[in-house]
Design a protein around this motif. Structure first.
Motif, PDB file in Angstrom:
ATOM      1  N   GLN A  21     126.248  51.664  81.209  1.00  0.00           N
ATOM      2  CA  GLN A  21     125.210  50.981  80.369  1.00  0.00           C
ATOM      3  C   GLN A  21     123.919  51.603  81.080  1.00  0.00           C
ATOM      4  N   ARG A  22     123.769  51.415  81.892  1.00  0.00           N
ATOM      5  CA  ARG A  22     122.380  51.746  82.999  1.00  0.00           C
ATOM      6  C   ARG A  22     122.191  52.894  82.712  1.00  0.00           C
ATOM      7  N   SER A  25     121.334  54.454  79.257  1.00  0.00           N
ATOM      8  CA  SER A  25     119.869  53.888  78.865  1.00  0.00           C
ATOM      9  C   SER A  25     118.938  54.612  79.599  1.00  0.00           C
ATOM     10  N   VAL A  27     117.990  54.300  82.710  1.00  0.00           N
ATOM     11  CA  VAL A  27     117.456  53.183  83.753  1.00  0.00           C
ATOM     12  C   VAL A  27     117.859  53.398  84.926  1.00  0.00           C
ATOM     13  N   LEU A  32     115.811  48.675  86.716  1.00  0.00           N
ATOM     14  CA  LEU A  32     116.662  47.609  86.182  1.00  0.00           C
ATOM     15  C   LEU A  32     116.306  46.127  87.201  1.00  0.00           C
ATOM     16  N   LEU A  61     121.042  41.136  81.838  1.00  0.00           N
ATOM     17  CA  LEU A  61     121.310  42.628  81.940  1.00  0.00           C
ATOM     18  C   LEU A  61     121.471  43.159  80.505  1.00  0.00           C
ATOM     19  N   ASP A  62     122.168  42.452  79.605  1.00  0.00           N
ATOM     20  CA  ASP A  62     122.357  42.961  78.032  1.00  0.00           C
ATOM     21  C   ASP A  62     120.923  42.911  77.793  1.00  0.00           C
ATOM     22  N   LEU A  65     118.916  46.005  78.939  1.00  0.00           N
ATOM     23  CA  LEU A  65     119.692  47.268  78.601  1.00  0.00           C
ATOM     24  C   LEU A  65     119.666  47.253  77.270  1.00  0.00           C
ATOM     25  N   ASN A  66     119.570  46.220  76.575  1.00  0.00           N
ATOM     26  CA  ASN A  66     119.658  46.607  75.185  1.00  0.00           C
ATOM     27  C   ASN A  66     121.131  46.830  74.601  1.00  0.00           C
ATOM     28  N   THR A  67     122.019  46.161  75.231  1.00  0.00           N
ATOM     29  CA  THR A  67     123.521  46.334  74.845  1.00  0.00           C
ATOM     30  C   THR A  67     124.014  45.726  73.581  1.00  0.00           C
TER      31      THR A  67
END
Length: 269
Positions: A21-22, A25, A27, A32, A61-62, A65-67
Motif C-alpha cells: 500500500q505504501r 501510494s 510514499v 510515512l 496507517l490507513d 496512506l488513504n487505504t
C-alpha cells in the motif's frame, strides 16, 4: 525463539500489505514515518513483521496512506486468527474469501457448524496439555468462523456421516444443542446439509476434505490428517475431490430428509 518466530510469521502478511500500500501510494518509509509521527525504524519493523501492530497503528496507517480502512480490516482478521491453530490458518484465510465451500466430514461435526461447547469438548480431548483458558479461546474462535463469513453469503454445502450425529460429544445436552444448531442453520437457508448413511459400501471411506471456490476459475482443496492438513490448487486434485464430493452428495440423504433425521436423533417429535 520459536514462539517469537511464530508470532512474527502471523504479522508478516500485515507487513507485506503495508509495504504494498505504501508503494502504491508512492510514499517512502521516511515520508510515512513523518506522516504518522513514528520513527523510520518502526515503519521498517512493521513491514518486516518483527513488531506487532495495534489497532491504532493500523488506523493511523490507513489514514496516512488513504487505504479506506484496508489495513484495519486486515489487522482485525489477523487478530481473530491468533486463537486458530497454526496449521489451519491458511484454510481459514481461504474460507473467508470463498464464494462456495463444499465439505465432507466422516468423524466430527464440521468446524464451521460447531457450537462453542461442542468445540470445547472436542478440543479438550485433542489438546489435553493445553490450559483451560487456551482451549476456551480456541473454541470461541472456532464458533466465530461462520459468522465471520456470512456477510458475503457463500454457498455452504456439507455432507456428514450418520455416526457423527448419533455419537454424543461432551454431554447429551451439548450434543442436543449442537444438533439444534445444525437444524437452525439449515432451516434458515444458511447451509445445505446432507446425512451420509452408514452402509457397508460407501464413497465416504476417506479423510475429511473441503473444496473451496474462490472465483469462476479458481478452486482449492483442503484435506485433513492427524497432524493438520494440506491445501492444493492442483487442477487434477481439485477435480478429483470435486467428483468425489458429487458422489457423496448422490449417496447421501436429500437435504430436507436429512434435517428430518437430525430432528429425530435430537428427540424432536
Amino acid at each position: 525463539m520459536a514462539m517469537m518466530e511464530r508470532g512474527n510469521a502471523l504479522w508478516q502478511r500485515f507487513g507485506t500489505e503495508l509495504k504494498r500500500q505504501r508503494e502504491l501510494s508512492g510514499v517512502s518509509q521516511a515520508q510515512l514515518a513523518k506522516a504518522t509521527g513514528w520513527s523510520p525504524s518502526m515503519i521498517s519493523a512493521l513491514q518486516q513483521g518483527t513488531r506487532t501492530p495495534k489497532r491504532d497503528h493500523a488506523e493511523a496507517l490507513d489514514t496516512a496512506l488513504n487505504t479506506g480502512g484496508l489495513l484495519t480490516r486486515l489487522w482485525q482478521e489477523l487478530v481473530n486468527q491468533r486463537d486458530v491453530p497454526e496449521w489451519f490458518r491458511d484454510a481459514v484465510l481461504i474460507e473467508r474469501r470463498a464464494t462456495e465451500i463444499r465439505e465432507y466430514e466422516p468423524l466430527v461435526v464440521p468446524g464451521l457448524l460447531q457450537t462453542t461447547e461442542y468445540a470445547r469438548a472436542m478440543l479438550e480431548g485433542r489438546y489435553n496439555r493445553h490450559l483451560s483458558d487456551q482451549i476456551r479461546q480456541m473454541a470461541e474462535a472456532r464458533a466465530a468462523r461462520l459468522p465471520a463469513i456470512q456477510g458475503h453469503r457463500p454457498l455452504l454445502w456439507f455432507v456428514v456421516r450418520e455416526a457423527v450425529l448419533k455419537r454424543a460429544v461432551g454431554t447429551e445436552t451439548i450434543m442436543k444443542d449442537q444438533l439444534g444448531h445444525i437444524i437452525e442453520l439449515a432451516e434458515a437457508g444458511t447451509v445445505q446439509f446432507q446425512v451420509l448413511p452408514d452402509t457397508p459400501v460407501s464413497p465416504g471411506f476417506c479423510l475429511p476434505f473441503r473444496v473451496s471456490s474462490l472465483g469462476p476459475i479458481q478452486s482449492v482443496v483442503y484435506v485433513e490428517h492427524a497432524l493438520g492438513g494440506e491445501t492444493s490448487d492442483n487442477p487434477e486434485q481439485v477435480s478429483e475431490m470435486t467428483t468425489l464430493f458429487g458422489a457423496l452428495q448422490a449417496a447421501a440423504v436429500a437435504p430436507g430428509e436429512s434435517i428430518d433425521l437430525v430432528k429425530r436423533w435430537r428427540g424432536e417429535p
